[in-house]
Write a protein that holds these residues in place. Structure first.
Motif, PDB file in Angstrom:
ATOM      1  N   MET A 118       0.836  -1.213   0.000  1.00 49.01           N
ATOM      2  CA  MET A 118       0.000   0.000   0.000  1.00 49.01           C
ATOM      3  C   MET A 118       0.869   1.260   0.000  1.00 49.01           C
ATOM      4  SD  MET A 118      -3.101  -1.089   2.543  1.00 49.01           S
ATOM      5  CE  MET A 118      -3.573  -2.802   2.606  1.00 49.01           C
ATOM      6  N   GLU A 121       2.064   1.749  -3.427  1.00 53.28           N
ATOM      7  CA  GLU A 121       0.970   2.265  -4.251  1.00 53.28           C
ATOM      8  C   GLU A 121       0.758   3.754  -4.008  1.00 53.28           C
ATOM      9  OE1 GLU A 121      -1.075   1.216  -6.648  1.00 53.28           O
ATOM     10  OE2 GLU A 121       0.037  -0.664  -6.809  1.00 53.28           O
ATOM     11  N   LEU A 122       0.740   4.147  -2.749  1.00 57.37           N
ATOM     12  CA  LEU A 122       0.503   5.555  -2.416  1.00 57.37           C
ATOM     13  C   LEU A 122       1.573   6.458  -3.015  1.00 57.37           C
ATOM     14  CD1 LEU A 122      -0.431   5.996   1.364  1.00 57.37           C
ATOM     15  CD2 LEU A 122      -1.788   6.652  -0.619  1.00 57.37           C
ATOM     16  N   GLY A 124       3.985   5.600  -5.226  1.00 52.77           N
ATOM     17  CA  GLY A 124       4.438   5.273  -6.570  1.00 52.77           C
ATOM     18  C   GLY A 124       5.832   4.676  -6.595  1.00 52.77           C
ATOM     19  N   LEU A 242      -1.906  12.151  -1.063  1.00 51.60           N
ATOM     20  CA  LEU A 242      -1.625  11.287  -2.217  1.00 51.60           C
ATOM     21  C   LEU A 242      -2.877  10.611  -2.762  1.00 51.60           C
ATOM     22  CD1 LEU A 242       1.811   9.787  -1.115  1.00 51.60           C
ATOM     23  CD2 LEU A 242       1.358  11.660  -2.710  1.00 51.60           C
ATOM     24  N   LYS A 246      -0.016  14.453  -6.951  1.00 53.58           N
ATOM     25  CA  LYS A 246       1.038  13.794  -7.715  1.00 53.58           C
ATOM     26  C   LYS A 246       1.966  13.051  -6.769  1.00 53.58           C
ATOM     27  CE  LYS A 246       2.272  15.758 -11.596  1.00 53.58           C
ATOM     28  NZ  LYS A 246       2.848  16.739 -12.563  1.00 53.58           N
ATOM     29  N   THR A 247       2.390  11.861  -7.173  1.00 53.26           N
ATOM     30  CA  THR A 247       3.223  11.026  -6.301  1.00 53.26           C
ATOM     31  C   THR A 247       4.689  11.460  -6.366  1.00 53.26           C
ATOM     32  OG1 THR A 247       3.667   9.463  -8.075  1.00 53.26           O
ATOM     33  CG2 THR A 247       1.741   9.029  -6.688  1.00 53.26           C
ATOM     34  N   ARG A 249       7.077   9.600  -6.997  1.00 55.32           N
ATOM     35  CA  ARG A 249       7.628   8.953  -8.198  1.00 55.32           C
ATOM     36  C   ARG A 249       7.430   9.844  -9.427  1.00 55.32           C
ATOM     37  NH1 ARG A 249       8.799   3.849 -10.182  1.00 55.32           N
ATOM     38  NH2 ARG A 249      10.570   3.979  -8.926  1.00 55.32           N
ATOM     39  N   GLU A 250       6.242  10.441  -9.539  1.00 50.61           N
ATOM     40  CA  GLU A 250       5.970  11.295 -10.703  1.00 50.61           C
ATOM     41  C   GLU A 250       6.838  12.552 -10.697  1.00 50.61           C
ATOM     42  OE1 GLU A 250       1.397  11.022 -11.856  1.00 50.61           O
ATOM     43  OE2 GLU A 250       1.668  10.733  -9.714  1.00 50.61           O
TER      44      GLU A 250
ATOM     45  N   PHE B   4      -5.373  -7.892  -1.328  1.00 48.42           N
ATOM     46  CA  PHE B   4      -5.518  -7.402  -2.708  1.00 48.42           C
ATOM     47  C   PHE B   4      -6.236  -8.432  -3.573  1.00 48.42           C
ATOM     48  CE2 PHE B   4      -1.819  -5.464  -0.798  1.00 48.42           C
ATOM     49  CZ  PHE B   4      -2.106  -4.120  -0.969  1.00 48.42           C
ATOM     50  N   PHE B  30      -0.387  19.578 -10.233  1.00 50.99           N
ATOM     51  CA  PHE B  30      -0.147  18.877  -8.970  1.00 50.99           C
ATOM     52  C   PHE B  30      -0.991  17.623  -8.821  1.00 50.99           C
ATOM     53  CE2 PHE B  30       0.720  23.434  -7.987  1.00 50.99           C
ATOM     54  CZ  PHE B  30       2.097  23.299  -7.835  1.00 50.99           C
ATOM     55  N   HIS B  31      -1.752  17.298  -9.856  1.00 50.51           N
ATOM     56  CA  HIS B  31      -2.683  16.176  -9.730  1.00 50.51           C
ATOM     57  C   HIS B  31      -2.024  14.844 -10.041  1.00 50.51           C
ATOM     58  CE1 HIS B  31      -6.456  13.999  -9.720  1.00 50.51           C
ATOM     59  NE2 HIS B  31      -6.977  15.070  -9.139  1.00 50.51           N
ATOM     60  N   ARG B  32      -2.442  13.855  -9.303  1.00 48.93           N
ATOM     61  CA  ARG B  32      -1.920  12.506  -9.460  1.00 48.93           C
ATOM     62  C   ARG B  32      -2.393  11.902 -10.787  1.00 48.93           C
ATOM     63  NH1 ARG B  32      -1.034   8.105  -5.182  1.00 48.93           N
ATOM     64  NH2 ARG B  32      -0.882   6.299  -6.510  1.00 48.93           N
ATOM     65  N   ASN B  33      -1.456  11.312 -11.523  1.00 48.99           N
ATOM     66  CA  ASN B  33      -1.838  10.599 -12.738  1.00 48.99           C
ATOM     67  C   ASN B  33      -1.711   9.090 -12.593  1.00 48.99           C
ATOM     68  OD1 ASN B  33      -2.517  12.849 -14.368  1.00 48.99           O
ATOM     69  ND2 ASN B  33      -0.332  13.307 -14.538  1.00 48.99           N
ATOM     70  N   MET B  34      -0.867   8.667 -11.666  1.00 45.41           N
ATOM     71  CA  MET B  34      -0.695   7.222 -11.463  1.00 45.41           C
ATOM     72  C   MET B  34      -1.982   6.634 -10.877  1.00 45.41           C
ATOM     73  SD  MET B  34       3.074   6.821  -9.737  1.00 45.41           S
ATOM     74  CE  MET B  34       3.371   5.086 -10.072  1.00 45.41           C
ATOM     75  N   LEU B  36      -4.069   4.315  -8.348  1.00 47.52           N
ATOM     76  CA  LEU B  36      -3.857   3.957  -6.944  1.00 47.52           C
ATOM     77  C   LEU B  36      -4.654   2.698  -6.679  1.00 47.52           C
ATOM     78  CD1 LEU B  36      -2.951   4.456  -4.042  1.00 47.52           C
ATOM     79  CD2 LEU B  36      -4.756   6.150  -3.807  1.00 47.52           C
ATOM     80  N   ARG B  37      -3.944   1.579  -6.567  1.00 44.80           N
ATOM     81  CA  ARG B  37      -4.636   0.302  -6.394  1.00 44.80           C
ATOM     82  C   ARG B  37      -4.673  -0.103  -4.921  1.00 44.80           C
ATOM     83  NH1 ARG B  37      -0.791  -1.410 -11.175  1.00 44.80           N
ATOM     84  NH2 ARG B  37       0.416  -0.230  -9.679  1.00 44.80           N
ATOM     85  N   LEU B  38      -5.712   0.395  -4.240  1.00 39.66           N
ATOM     86  CA  LEU B  38      -5.950  -0.039  -2.865  1.00 39.66           C
ATOM     87  C   LEU B  38      -7.075  -1.065  -2.898  1.00 39.66           C
ATOM     88  CD1 LEU B  38      -5.787   3.404  -1.022  1.00 39.66           C
ATOM     89  CD2 LEU B  38      -4.039   1.624  -1.062  1.00 39.66           C
ATOM     90  N   ARG B 472       6.535  -6.713  -2.455  1.00 40.38           N
ATOM     91  CA  ARG B 472       5.181  -6.153  -2.521  1.00 40.38           C
ATOM     92  C   ARG B 472       4.342  -7.048  -3.418  1.00 40.38           C
ATOM     93  NH1 ARG B 472       3.762  -1.389  -6.304  1.00 40.38           N
ATOM     94  NH2 ARG B 472       1.886  -2.670  -6.128  1.00 40.38           N
TER      95      ARG B 472
END
Lengths: 439, 482
Positions: A118, A121-122, A124, A242, A246-247, A249-250, B4, B30-34, B36-38, B472
């Motif tokens: 997790m 994932e959070l 990246g 997050l 943006k993470t 990683r990004e 999972f 600033f927005h997340r593009n990846m 998120l697999r929770l 992981r």
């Protein structure tokens, strides 16, 4: 007195007689009279459970619990689903030691493996450890991961949480590392300072995103500047952000760390909290502390073990990557339950609501002359000026059961750092505004 | 099955109301593009998942846990209840002092208990674990020498029987470790110590009783030698459970010390933490204590900062809820109970030791303190059954094994610490099991070498885990994509 010793007096005598002894005193003959205590310890007498309960409840009642909290600054009051406490109260998980015997510790090991996933994932990132003490020590440990023979300078932005900064300073004093503080400019990190000073002798640069004042840093640009000098880029992050932000990683970060307290842990006067750390695959053997890996047993059945232990103190002693032994496993468990309960959509809601409420509050405060200081986009914290003496404002709020924003110190004296989470309803915010109108 | 793998798209738990203010979105920059697999899971399935996790974990609550050097004593339930009071859990660490008087009093009360038990003048509650305490204490030693301009003291002397955290902490504090061997009685080799000491000695780190469960008879000579050369004595409190109310580190010549609230003072270990490692010191070192301490002045508690504080070791004031638990424990025990705990910790260890040492050779044949170490070297030579095999076979008998292969100076080591909270019959059972296993090692060694067989998994391939680390979860889709 209270006691958790089960032995009866008869059993005591049986055991002593098995040893050929008449008194417990004989057990301590290796301790020379010179160092032996001559008299009883000067401590209060022991108490019954009822008395202890009464006493400590009395202490808890001397604290003021605020029904409405607009203060963050490193410790956040988020909603904690009931299932989190239900899981962390499970006695086997609560009372287990570090899982040195994997065959009877598959539960806790699996929960850590899930937690690691997790956190990856959070953020990246590729690899997470099993946790460190808190966000500040995670920051310090991440800096220690970046030491190379020819790179010993460490840069940290002035815009990080002061506790993080001071903890990093202490650790750098230990390792004799040169720590340079990047000045702030308009509430964010001064980029030209990085450009002019980060060089081939620099091990790493640490920034916080969003920073202590809630503002988003130009994470991409900073990453480019740091990497062009060949240094490592470390980003401290708020895990709730997050859900939408943006993470690391990004942004190109090499290491992501942060304070995991917002993920299902109560405020608790500052601890226990949770330090999370994640990095890229190529740096995994530099991570401090426990890491859980998947493997198979003799029959090919999947199981989990503590792994990559060649980094750790019990094997490498003075050459280990860190001295950490105990971590914050139960807090990591809480974070795992929290993230599972929330899921992606729940975490996104927490992030959006926290941010939206902070913006609503900023707007309403602005109407009263608490002018917004942040020049850049902010998340769920922001800084305002105060048209009235701050102590007066805070005392008034306190008398109405509200914990106001955090009065900043130093160069920002006279300003207030406000925070909202999903816990602050619109009614609470409007009530705060009404009270402030009366100052 | 991992959480999972139990996830189904679209499942969720209803936790939050609808947003009651206008929604604000982050700008694209600033927005997340990846993705998120929770997990997406129902509350029922989530709850069952962790029930299973709990069932596959063995804690002190399940049975005996004689893990040497870890002091796995009973974790009282009242402590949990009190640490969960909202008057503690809902307190923000940055509230004004007059709104946190109860918390400050808790810190101050525990400090008083710890000072009296150890013979120190002040304690900081900030360190989050034993190793964190070690680093704190060593940085105080460093600051002490630096303040005097004595910067050439760069070495810390540590016995070869020490916990791995000691040398690791020394490195983090910027010191070089000098290892001194143990003598034939298991104590510090005095002659070798003399050779190691010099004007570059910053200090000594010592656990006493040491990790062999032995009290160093020469303790005063050792600490005096260090003081005479201008060094500071650091006491690793991991084994304090042996001597409470009997002898105090402060009276043995130690200047700075950490204690483990999650060992000696009954706080649960949580599967690896949170712990708490308060650091105490004599008056001459108090000026270097980190962060702030709580002090009473005219009936009101307030934070005070030491004059030459080494800084912050972490955020805020330590693992506060662990401090609450330790305080509840010490209030319960009081002066008689503290002494009784140590007396029975030592009595129980000696009783088990005595009942087993005819079969399992002691590493050092002296009466022990709160723990003891056997060497199974001879058994391994005779039968092929190692310390690891005996430990794994204990799993099938339903008890947690002792600490294995530590201290490093004992071959095929098993280190037992029953603690004072185990009953005589529990110890008698453990003794019988270990005696039976000794027999089985001679008659059916193969069975032991394949143990455990009753656990949810058998022996796990740790070499493979380290060689090809899987750290992981990745779904089959993701694996395919790589």
């Amino acid at each position: 007195m209270g006691s958790y010793v089960p032995s009866t007096d008869l059993e005591r005598r049986e055991m002593l007689s098995a040893l050929g002894m008449h008194s417990e005193k004989e057990l301590f003959e290796d301790i020379s009279p010179q160092v032996r205590l001559k008299e009883e310890l000067c401590l209060p007498k022991g108490m019954s459970e009822l008395e202890v309960r009464r006493n400590i409840m009395g202490l808890a009642n001397k604290n003021k619990v605020f029904s409405s909290v607009f203060r963050g600054a490193g410790a956040y009051r988020h909603f904690i689903p009931a299932i989190v406490k239900s899981v962390t109260s499970k006695e086997s998980l609560l009372t287990a030691y570090t899982p040195y015997q994997p065959e009877i510790s598959q539960g806790i090991l699996q929960s850590i493996f899930e937690y690691q996933t997790m956190i990856c994932e959070l953020t990246g990132m590729d690899v997470s450890n099993a946790s460190v003490y808190d966000g500040a020590t995670a920051a310090a440990e991440s800096i220690m991961m970046c030491q190379e023979r020819k790179r010993s300078k460490v840069f940290i932005s002035r815009t990080v949480n002061p506790f993080v900064l001071e903890t990093v300073q202490t650790y750098c004093f230990g390792k004799n590392l040169e720590l340079i503080i990047i000045p702030e400019q308009n509430g964010v990190t001064n980029l030209s300072f990085i450009e002019n000073n980060v060089d081939a002798a620099t091990a790493c640069v640490y920034i916080q995103q969003p920073n202590f004042y809630g503002s988003f840093e130009d994470g991409e640009k900073i990453g480019e500047l740091v990497h062009s000098a060949g240094a490592k880029y470390i980003m401290g992050v708020n895990p709730i952000s997050l859900g939408i932000a943006k993470t690391p990683r990004e942004y190109g970060a090499d290491i992501a760390v942060g304070e995991g307290q917002p993920l299902g842990l109560p405020l608790s006067f500052g601890g226990p909290y949770l330090g999370f750390m994640a990095t890229v695959d190529s740096m995994k053997r530099k991570l401090p502390g426990r890491i859980v890996g998947q493997t198979k047993d003799l029959n090919g059945k999947i199981g989990y073990v503590l792994t990559l232990q060649a980094r750790e103190q019990h094997i490498r002693r003075e050459k280990s990557s860190s001295n950490i032994c105990s971590n914050e496993a139960l807090c990591a468990l809480a974070a795992g339950v929290y993230l599972s309960a929330m899921g992606e959509s729940g975490l996104r809601k927490v992030a959006v609501q926290s941010m939206s409420k902070a913006h609503y509050l900023a707007e309403r405060l602005g109407e009263l002359g608490y002018r917004l200081v942040n020049k850049k986009e902010f998340f769920n914290e922001f800084v305002s000026e105060s048209p009235k003496p701050i102590s007066e404002v805070m005392n008034l709020l306190e008398s109405r059961g509200i914990l106001g924003g955090f009065p900043l110190r130093g160069e920002n004296e006279g300003k207030i750092l406000w925070c909202c989470t999903e816990m602050n309803s619109k009614d609470d915010i409007d009530e705060l505004i009404r009270i402030l109108q009366g100052v | 099955m991992l959480i999972f793998e139990k996830s189904r798209e679209g499942r969720e738990i209803s936790l939050l109301p609808i947003c009651d203010v206008p929604e604000v979105m982050l700008s694209p920059q600033f927005h997340r593009n990846m993705v998120l697999r929770l997990p997406e899971i129902s509350e029922n399935d989530l709850s069952r998942h962790y029930s299973e996790i709990g069932e596959k974990t063995y804690g002190v609550n399940q049975g005996a846990y004689p893990l040497g050097s870890c002091t796995m004593k009973y974790n009282p339930k009242i402590n949990e209840e009190l640490a969960g009071l909202t008057g503690f859990t809902e307190i923000h660490p940055l509230q004004k002092e007059d709104t946190v008087q109860g918390c400050l009093e808790v810190l101050s009360m525990l400090e008083k208990y710890l000072c009296e038990i150890t013979g120190m003048t002040h304690f900081t509650m900030q360190p989050a674990a034993g190793a964190h305490g070690e680093l704190t204490g060593l940085l105080m030693i460093k600051a002490f020498h630096h303040k005097r301009g004595d910067t050439k003291r760069t070495k810390i002397i540590i016995p070869d029987s020490a916990h791995g955290t000691n040398p690791a902490s020394a490195t983090m504090a910027g010191f070089e470790t000098v290892t001194v061997p143990s003598d034939k009685d298991g104590g510090v080799d005095i002659e070798k110590l003399k050779e190691a000491i010099g004007n570059d000695t910053a200090g000594l780190m010592l656990t006493n009783p040491n990790t062999l469960g032995l009290f160093d008879k020469n303790i005063m000579e050792i600490t005096n030698m260090i003081h005479d050369c201008g060094g500071i004595n650091y006491y690793d409190g991991a084994n304090l459970n042996a001597v409470m109310g009997i002898a105090r580190p402060g009276d043995m010549g130690f200047d700075v010390i950490h204690v483990n609230l999650h060992k000696t003072f009954s706080a649960p270990h949580g599967g690896g933490g949170p712990g708490s490692g308060p650091v105490g010191c004599k008056k001459f070192l108090s000026e270097f204590l980190p962060s702030v301490r709580s002090e009473e002045e005219k009936g009101k508690f307030c934070f005070v900062k030491a004059e030459n504080a080494i800084g912050e070791m972490k955020s805020f004031y330590g693992n506060f809820l662990v401090v609450v638990r330790a305080l509840a424990y010490l209030m319960t025990l009081g002066r008689e109970g503290v002494l009784q705990a140590s007396e029975y910790a030592v009595l129980n260890a000696n009783y088990m030791f005595h009942k087993l040492k005819d079969l399992y050779p002691p590493a050092y044949d002296r009466s022990c303190m709160h723990e003891f170490v056997f060497s199974l070297e001879k058994l391994k030579k005779e039968t092929g059954v190692s310390a690891l095999d005996i430990a794994k076979a204990m799993l099938d008998k339903g008890i947690h094994p002792p600490t294995m292969y530590f201290p490093l100076i004992v071959h095929e080591a098993l280190m037992f610490e029953p603690t004072e909270t185990e009953s005589k019959e529990t110890m008698d059972d453990m003794v019988q099991i270990l005696r039976d296993l000794y027999e089985e090692a001679h008659t059916t060694p193969d069975i032991l070498c394949n143990a455990p067989i009753t656990t949810s998994v058998g022996r796990l391939n740790e070499v493979e885990a380290a060689r090809n680390p899987i750290l992981r979860y990745q779904s089959n889709d993701e694996k395919g994509a790589i």
